[in-house]
Design a protein around this motif. Sequence first.
Motif, short mmCIF file in Angstrom:
data_model
loop_
_atom_site.label_atom_id
_atom_site.label_comp_id
_atom_site.label_asym_id
_atom_site.label_seq_id
_atom_site.Cartn_x
_atom_site.Cartn_y
_atom_site.Cartn_z
N GLU A 277 40.75 -4.45 15.79
CA GLU A 277 41.22 -3.07 15.96
C GLU A 277 40.50 -2.12 15.01
O GLU A 277 40.41 -0.92 15.27
CB GLU A 277 42.74 -2.98 15.77
N PRO B 283 34.55 0.62 19.11
CA PRO B 283 34.69 0.10 20.48
C PRO B 283 33.46 -0.66 20.95
O PRO B 283 33.56 -1.69 21.60
CB PRO B 283 34.91 1.36 21.32
N ARG C 206 44.55 3.60 21.34
CA ARG C 206 43.16 3.12 21.26
C ARG C 206 43.09 1.59 21.10
O ARG C 206 42.20 1.07 20.43
CB ARG C 206 42.42 3.77 20.08
N LYS D 204 42.28 -2.13 21.68
CA LYS D 204 41.17 -2.85 22.32
C LYS D 204 41.74 -4.02 23.09
O LYS D 204 41.47 -5.19 22.79
CB LYS D 204 40.16 -3.27 21.27
N VAL E 12 38.33 -3.92 26.79
CA VAL E 12 37.09 -4.53 26.28
C VAL E 12 36.23 -5.03 27.45
O VAL E 12 35.00 -4.92 27.41
CB VAL E 12 37.40 -5.64 25.26
N TYR F 97 37.00 6.63 23.61
CA TYR F 97 37.69 5.82 22.59
C TYR F 97 37.27 6.21 21.17
O TYR F 97 38.00 5.98 20.22
CB TYR F 97 37.43 4.32 22.84
#
Lengths: 373, 373
Positions: free
Chosen positions: A201, A205, A284, A286, A291, A308
Amino acid sequence: MTAESLAETKHRRDDAGDRAPAVPRRPAGPVALDGHEATVILERTRASVDPELRAAIDSLPGSMRRIALYHFGWERADGTPSAGNAGKAIRPALVLTAATALGGPVAAGAAVRAAAAVELVHNFTLLHDDVMDRDTTRRHRPTAWTVFGDADAILAGDALQALALGWLAQDPHPAAPAAAARLAACVVELCAGQHADTALERRRPGEVRLDEVLTMAEAKTGALLGCACALGALYAGAGEEDVEALDAFGRQAGLAFQLIDDVIGIWGDPHRTGKPAGADLAARKKSLPVVAALTSGTPAAAELAELYEAPYDKEDVARTALAVERAGGRDWAQDEAADRMARAMDELSRAVPDPEAAGGLLALAEFVTRRTG
Amino acid sequence: MTAESLAETKHRRDDAGDRAPAVPRRPAGPVALDGHEATVILERTRASVDPELRAAIDSLPGSMRRIALYHFGWERADGTPSAGNAGKAIRPALVLTAATALGGPVAAGAAVRAAAAVELVHNFTLLHDDVMDRDTTRRHRPTAWTVFGDADAILAGDALQALALGWLAQDPHPAAPAAAARLAACVVELCAGQHADTALERRRPGEVRLDEVLTMAEAKTGALLGCACALGALYAGAGEEDVEALDAFGRQAGLAFQLIDDVIGIWGDPHRTGKPAGADLAARKKSLPVVAALTSGTPAAAELAELYEAPYDKEDVARTALAVERAGGRDWAQDEAADRMARAMDELSRAVPDPEAAGGLLALAEFVTRRTG
């Protein structure tokens, strides 16, 4: 935090959106696989495991007992008794149902202590994860750390882990030492999973690989479901191959659950999830579909990465969800969940070829992944 | 935090001030009881337990292993190897020495895994206590949470507890299940002790009873020393009475240690303790001599309570120390330590009547309480 208490999540999220369920219904067989069967199993589990769990918790010194009773919903913050909402007991149900599948009701009866130990471990991780993730609500109530402070929530979690492994060590059943070793190894994996989650996290991204998130989800969510099934097999006296097959069954079902949970975290109906639409996108997170989308190499992936990286804007949530979908994140997650569920079935049928005997485990797996219950 | 790592404290505090030692030397016997014998035992312990400990830690996943290796001093924060300063290994030494006392070298050889498990538990509690107490230095190095963050230090502690109890569960020795159950029960007591410590520190000076602080110190410091001795006895195949006697020996020696440690925390020589004079008073710690003084009913007790309620003033430290002394806190602590040590000897001689066989445990008890080593 990506993984959720299966038990708690069940309360908030009963719908995977407007899509068809990711996991196809099993072909009609001798065992009815509607949510009813799972509900019956879960109720029966609570009835047999709760007294064991209460006895374990009652053995704690007062200060630790108080926090544990609050966390399990059996006491209010002021120490008065409460009707309790200790979750749906999916994990202990997997222990008992796996024991039944491989050893019948006698094995299940002998595995009650192991089922309680698994539930204690699960709750120890919830207490600690809530501190680390600063989560303020659990099972519709303020988390323990918000009531008792960080230190006491950490200590109560430590005490629950000790209780779980010590409770198993005192079990005279011949499977107990192997079960305790396996449960301890699972705790280590859960810790590594939680570590990986927070580490992922924190990364940008574009720097997160899909295999890393899958590994993390398996460690964080799949490992304990697999361990629960494996413990049931051990208490049924199963051989190593069957124990491993049941572990793999639980792991794959756990991954399927996590994939569906992540889909719901983006496209779930707010009226049914109790969370605003796209809550995971706003945070936000992931998550697996995100992903998958980010690493798809599509133009939508680039757009998603940009969204993101930018500060949160409420107006952007719908656009972000669309980008995940256009980049293939939603389809991938649904397909992957179906694939994982197929692998779970495969592992199960290897260890428990008789569909009648396998019915209970199948019902539980469908219950957590379909949320039709 | 009142209790300290015995190992670490040994580095900083080698002197109980200008007083005669609280614990009278044992009458001359066939075994030499200078610090030398204890040092030899501790070195031998490190040599036999370290490989087991390293193997356990090496079995962790990378993320958890890294934090554990740093905490044990075997790696620097950047992951490069380090000579290591994992402490003096008092607790594993007690396991092996108790096993030797009751079952000879064969029992001690079999108890190496149990000794490693006790050391893992000790270090799990250090990792968590440092987070809760916001302690920034441990064994002369920054604590793990200051390097890796709270979450990772909590997770590494969780993993070490699992490793300890799982490692024991995998031990085929017939004593392993009882040892694991006992170690788990000890963890619960350690948690309750740490809870009591922080709760007592939050209360006003006049509201703390001496028996509460003694109970807390026994849970926080005595319990694991007692458990270490009890595990050694279990691995020697000792009967329940001897196991309990050795547990009591360790607990009483642990309390004696804590009393002396508290005396040093007030009157220790700053050049030898590495801490400013009266550091515990400056921190307003409700240590054992302070609470004995506060509850003495003397005029000095009233003066001390007033000083403890007021904001910290450097000029007042000497006056505060004098008030503790005039209220009898220092004498009480010295007498109580001698009394506890006598009780420890008494318990030891019940389980191990042969002075030669008891010599090693006696040497370790004197080592931790006299700090002459």
